[in-house]
Design an enzyme around this catalytic site. Structure first.
Site, mmCIF file in Angstrom:
data_model
loop_
_atom_site.group_PDB
_atom_site.id
_atom_site.type_symbol
_atom_site.label_atom_id
_atom_site.label_comp_id
_atom_site.label_asym_id
_atom_site.label_seq_id
_atom_site.Cartn_x
_atom_site.Cartn_y
_atom_site.Cartn_z
ATOM 1 N N ARG A 66 0.836 -1.214 0.000
ATOM 2 C CA ARG A 66 0.000 0.000 0.000
ATOM 3 C C ARG A 66 0.866 1.259 0.000
ATOM 4 N NH1 ARG A 66 -3.375 2.460 4.680
ATOM 5 N NH2 ARG A 66 -4.867 3.771 3.580
ATOM 6 N N HIS A 70 0.637 4.412 -2.627
ATOM 7 C CA HIS A 70 0.379 5.769 -2.155
ATOM 8 C C HIS A 70 1.538 6.713 -2.455
ATOM 9 C CE1 HIS A 70 -3.312 5.360 0.626
ATOM 10 N NE2 HIS A 70 -3.274 4.306 -0.182
ATOM 11 N N ASN A 98 -3.539 8.933 4.342
ATOM 12 C CA ASN A 98 -2.311 8.222 4.705
ATOM 13 C C ASN A 98 -2.117 8.024 6.200
ATOM 14 O OD1 ASN A 98 -1.547 7.930 2.053
ATOM 15 N ND2 ASN A 98 -0.173 9.683 2.042
ATOM 16 N N HIS A 195 -5.438 -5.528 -3.368
ATOM 17 C CA HIS A 195 -6.342 -5.674 -2.234
ATOM 18 C C HIS A 195 -6.571 -7.131 -1.881
ATOM 19 C CE1 HIS A 195 -8.174 -1.405 -2.988
ATOM 20 N NE2 HIS A 195 -7.047 -1.373 -2.305
#
Length: 325
Positions: A66, A70, A98, A195
């Site tokens: 992740r 990001h 975040n 995911h």
């Protein structure tokens, strides 16, 4: 010394050749063998650090994956997500989307070891990219050669995290968001497979469980059994900030179960479930649900593509990933 003279409005071959050469060089910023001579043990050091951390904390793999997404989705893959805030500047890691990012210490540990082995050589941006590949492979997913040679950025602003795709996005919004990064619909569907790993807090999917619309209390695209289960885990006025749900029934294994559950309406995020409800992405979802090897190939290719987003040539190699030199 040869001199080339070109008539007005006539393309000079020498100039054309130089322009093509410059263009080709500008595209050749990243290289799978970038550290072969300057820090040949770099990938081994990063893998060892990530493996040790994952053995102590099973949450590390999804968190590192992740983190890579990001980072690349804001200013490109420049490790700006690692920078700590200061009194003068609120950095990306403190932006609302975040706040739940974690396991930054893993990147710090890898950087410390790399600075001992080959000082001021391996960028923090490359560490994240390599670590993201490693956590996917460690949990059963594909392996790919990470292109390296990224430099670390000097700017990190929390306000820019508003540009991250939200769990509530529909497919059109997702396509537009990915297109801004040079990524297509196949990349969108493949990378959403990240995911397959991880956990989400109730706040990210609660709008699907109550007062969804004027017609439906619960999002009709959600499986009824899943919806009722999530309503129990995320009751009204829930004060437990740690409450939530795993993103997949095999949340510690990287596989194509993400897509099979998507077909069954069992995805937690609305943005995930939307992929099956739109003709532009549904056929890709169905293909990945049927063929895990196809998903693995497409995911690896899209991760390489994502890793090229916003790569900067004139950045720096930070000595400490949390602080700009």
């Amino acid at each position: 010394m040869a001199v080339s003279i070109c008539a007005p409005k006539v393309l000079c071959w020498t100039t054309s050749f130089l322009l093509m050469l410059m263009a080709s060089l500008s595209k050749a910023v990243l290289d799978a063998h970038y550290y072969d001579h300057t820090c040949p043990q770099a990938e081994k050091i990063i893998l060892g650090t990530v493996y040790e951390a994952s053995m102590h904390d099973p949450k590390v793999p999804p968190r590192i994956l992740r983190m890579f997404f990001h980072d690349c989705f804001i200013r490109g893959c420049d490790a700006s997500v690692l920078v700590d805030s200061t009194p003068e500047n609120q950095a990306e890691k403190d932006g609302p989307p975040n706040i739940s990012l974690a396991s930054f210490y893993v990147i710090d540990d890898a950087k410390t070891r790399l600075e001992l082995a080959c000082p001021r050589t391996v960028s923090c941006a490359d560490i994240i990219a390599i670590a993201a590949r490693d956590v996917v492979t460690m949990t059963g997913g594909p392996y790919w050669n990470v292109l390296k040679g990224r430099k670390d950025g000097r700017v990190s602003k929390a306000a820019e995290t508003i540009n991250l795709p939200a769990p509530s996005f529909n497919v059109t919004q997702l396509i537009q968001s990915f297109a801004k990064r040079g990524l297509g619909v196949r990349d969108l569907v493949a990378l959403s497979g990240g995911h397959s790993l991880g956990f989400s807090h109730c706040s990210s999917f609660e709008p699907r469980l109550r007062n969804f619309s004027s017609v439906h209390d619960i999002d009709p695209s959600m499986n009824d059994e899943l919806a009722q289960n999530l309503r129990k885990k995320c009751p009204k006025l829930n004060k437990n900030r740690n409450a939530g749900e795993f993103l997949d029934s095999t949340s510690s294994t990287f596989d194509n179960n993400y897509y099979r559950r998507l077909v069954a309406g069992k995805r937690v995020f609305g943005s995930d479930q939307a992929l099956f409800g739109d003709y532009r992405s549904r056929w890709i979802v169905e293909a990945f649900a049927k063929d895990q090897s196809l998903f693995f190939r497409e995911f690896a290719a899209s991760m390489i593509k994502l890793g090229k987003v916003g790569v900067i040539e004139k950045g720096e190699v930070r000595v400490k990933c949390r602080v700009v030199n």
